[in-house]
Design an enzyme around this catalytic site. Sequence first.
Site, PDB file in Angstrom:
ATOM      1  N   LYS A 199      16.994  -1.861   1.090  1.00 50.23           N
ATOM      2  CA  LYS A 199      15.843  -2.437   0.387  1.00 50.23           C
ATOM      3  C   LYS A 199      16.364  -3.331  -0.730  1.00 50.23           C
ATOM      4  O   LYS A 199      17.477  -3.138  -1.210  1.00 50.23           O
ATOM      5  CB  LYS A 199      14.974  -1.324  -0.216  1.00 50.23           C
ATOM      6  CG  LYS A 199      13.546  -1.734  -0.520  1.00 50.23           C
ATOM      7  CD  LYS A 199      12.669  -1.645   0.701  1.00 50.23           C
ATOM      8  CE  LYS A 199      11.241  -2.062   0.390  1.00 50.23           C
ATOM      9  NZ  LYS A 199      10.330  -1.702   1.484  1.00 50.23           N
TER      10      LYS A 199
HETATM   11  P1  NAD Z   1       1.001  -6.821  -1.319  1.00 43.04           P
HETATM   12  O1  NAD Z   1       1.719  -7.448  -2.455  1.00 43.04           O
HETATM   13  O2  NAD Z   1       0.536  -7.675  -0.203  1.00 43.04           O
HETATM   14  O3  NAD Z   1      -0.291  -6.024  -1.873  1.00 43.04           O
HETATM   15  C1  NAD Z   1      -0.211  -5.014  -2.841  1.00 43.04           C
HETATM   16  C2  NAD Z   1      -1.633  -4.607  -3.206  1.00 43.04           C
HETATM   17  O4  NAD Z   1      -1.578  -3.473  -4.072  1.00 43.04           O
HETATM   18  C3  NAD Z   1      -2.406  -5.680  -3.959  1.00 43.04           C
HETATM   19  O5  NAD Z   1      -3.772  -5.659  -3.549  1.00 43.04           O
HETATM   20  C4  NAD Z   1      -2.295  -5.221  -5.413  1.00 43.04           C
HETATM   21  O6  NAD Z   1      -3.377  -5.689  -6.229  1.00 43.04           O
HETATM   22  C5  NAD Z   1      -2.371  -3.721  -5.232  1.00 43.04           C
HETATM   23  N1  NAD Z   1      -1.809  -2.981  -6.359  1.00 43.04           N
HETATM   24  C6  NAD Z   1      -0.646  -3.195  -7.028  1.00 43.04           C
HETATM   25  N2  NAD Z   1      -0.520  -2.298  -8.028  1.00 43.04           N
HETATM   26  C7  NAD Z   1      -1.604  -1.492  -7.977  1.00 43.04           C
HETATM   27  C8  NAD Z   1      -2.060  -0.388  -8.736  1.00 43.04           C
HETATM   28  N3  NAD Z   1      -1.342   0.082  -9.767  1.00 43.04           N
HETATM   29  N4  NAD Z   1      -3.248   0.189  -8.398  1.00 43.04           N
HETATM   30  C9  NAD Z   1      -3.977  -0.275  -7.355  1.00 43.04           C
HETATM   31  N5  NAD Z   1      -3.603  -1.325  -6.614  1.00 43.04           N
HETATM   32  C10 NAD Z   1      -2.443  -1.923  -6.927  1.00 43.04           C
HETATM   33  O7  NAD Z   1       1.958  -5.647  -0.800  1.00 43.04           O
HETATM   34  P2  NAD Z   1       2.002  -4.991   0.645  1.00 43.04           P
HETATM   35  O8  NAD Z   1       3.002  -5.727   1.452  1.00 43.04           O
HETATM   36  O9  NAD Z   1       0.609  -4.801   1.133  1.00 43.04           O
HETATM   37  O10 NAD Z   1       2.660  -3.575   0.304  1.00 43.04           O
HETATM   38  C11 NAD Z   1       1.895  -2.471  -0.161  1.00 43.04           C
HETATM   39  C12 NAD Z   1       2.682  -1.190   0.051  1.00 43.04           C
HETATM   40  O11 NAD Z   1       3.011  -1.064   1.440  1.00 43.04           O
HETATM   41  C13 NAD Z   1       4.019  -1.100  -0.685  1.00 43.04           C
HETATM   42  O12 NAD Z   1       4.279   0.242  -1.009  1.00 43.04           O
HETATM   43  C14 NAD Z   1       5.020  -1.554   0.359  1.00 43.04           C
HETATM   44  O13 NAD Z   1       6.329  -1.091   0.110  1.00 43.04           O
HETATM   45  C15 NAD Z   1       4.406  -0.918   1.595  1.00 43.04           C
HETATM   46  N6  NAD Z   1       4.845  -1.506   2.856  1.00 43.04           N
HETATM   47  C16 NAD Z   1       4.681  -2.831   3.114  1.00 43.04           C
HETATM   48  C17 NAD Z   1       5.082  -3.339   4.341  1.00 43.04           C
HETATM   49  C18 NAD Z   1       4.868  -4.781   4.724  1.00 43.04           C
HETATM   50  O14 NAD Z   1       5.140  -5.125   5.884  1.00 43.04           O
HETATM   51  N7  NAD Z   1       4.365  -5.626   3.856  1.00 43.04           N
HETATM   52  C19 NAD Z   1       5.679  -2.495   5.277  1.00 43.04           C
HETATM   53  C20 NAD Z   1       5.811  -1.135   4.998  1.00 43.04           C
HETATM   54  C21 NAD Z   1       5.375  -0.661   3.772  1.00 43.04           C
END
Ligand code: NAD
Length: 432
Positions: free
Chosen positions: A122
Amino acid sequence: MADNRASAFYAGLSFVRPDPTGPWGTFLEQIERVTPYLGALAEGAETLRRPKRTLIVDVPIEMDDGSTGHFEGFRVQHSLSRGPGKGGVRFHPGVTLEEVMALAGWMTIKNAAVNLPFGGAKGGVRLDPKKLSRKEIERVTRRYTSEIGGIIGPQQDIPAPDVNTDAQVMAWMMDTYAMNTGLANTGVVTGKPINLGGSLGRAAATGRGVFVIGCDAMRRLGVALEGARVAVQGFGNVGSVAAALFAEAGAKIVAVQDSRAAVANPSGLPAAALLAHARNNGGVAGFPGAETIEREAFWDIACDVLIPAALEGQLTAARASRITARLVLEGANGPTLPEADDVLAGRGITVVPDVICNAGGVTVSYFEWVQDFASYFWTEEEINERLAKILRGALRHIWETADLRKVSLRTAAFIVACERVLTAHIERGLYP
Ligand code: NAD
């Protein structure tokens, strides 16, 4: 003064005194909990408590106003026993080495739980993307890629998007790597634009995986999809796609919380319109046809399914004692603290852990990597079919392990994954 200096010193070196309640502490606790189930392999579990390689880099860039900005960047390769490192890159003001170590550890477990031929890695850069221009983000991305360039590569470690990074950021990473190495291979990152060797279905894959896994879990628990009330925390790449697919399938999205606000409507929020509003207004706040609720009230919303899809550590023991859902689908990485796991288990609430629930993204990243090597690209239909097959198979195996060993789905996923990682570790032997 000396005390201040000492605390500043230790604050900078988070790995010297890891916070037991932080993400790395959570990961260590999860390893602790699985160890008694590993039989003879438990002897090797120490390797999982030590990331194989951690790199901290200074990322200096020219800011738009001509000054020089410095950002701290990280790439952690937690384990390479089962193949090249694989895991996203996060741009966020809260990024620390400890967080990246935990996220890399969860990637080791995830890739093994789903049986993808990868280790776990990561990366991240501590910055607030809201305070940087697009040009500054590009310069950070390129310099960061250069700084970690020695340890990434299509056969070494393959980054992908995570919080606040997207296909364009991956294109800049790929281009920088190509300029530095002279290699035109596109497989150094996944989640790229389709035009540059990206895979159809990758952008929606994590949210789609949450939906596929969620439907299977609901069927097993006897929760009807039609009319199911779903609450989603985080409305980005993962949360918004999962919400849209659940809504399309007949469920009701009763509440959504993002980093700025929480909105609710017991009759269901129209996912597509909410997404358009969030894109145009920087978040879900003020969406017409929904009530804006106190952020903390999100956890009390009456629902059947809760999808934490924001950041780690959100589901604390206190919140876990209040939620009404029967099923928690972990879209985010590490959203549930170990004490909250205990509370949820005590209340009979099923948690499908991150390491399987959000594995759709890395699974299609694997497809992208394979397609890049073959220079032969599949249809979206083929991708979605193969994705569903892999995830359903992995969930079935983990569910059966949980039943057999009488453990939670998280511990079962860790059993399956740790057995695979530690067996690979032993088969390789100790170098030199
Ligand atoms: P993103 O940046 O697209 O979206 C993040 C969202 O979370 C946004 O809507 C933001 O406003 C919200 N957020 C941030 N802090 C917050 C808080 N304190 N309270 C409530 N909402 C909050 O990110 P993403 O890619 O959707 O990733 C989200 C999660 O999923 C992370 O934990 C990431 O590691 C995990 N993840 C993402 C992927 C991927 O393919 N993008 C894959 C596996 C896991």
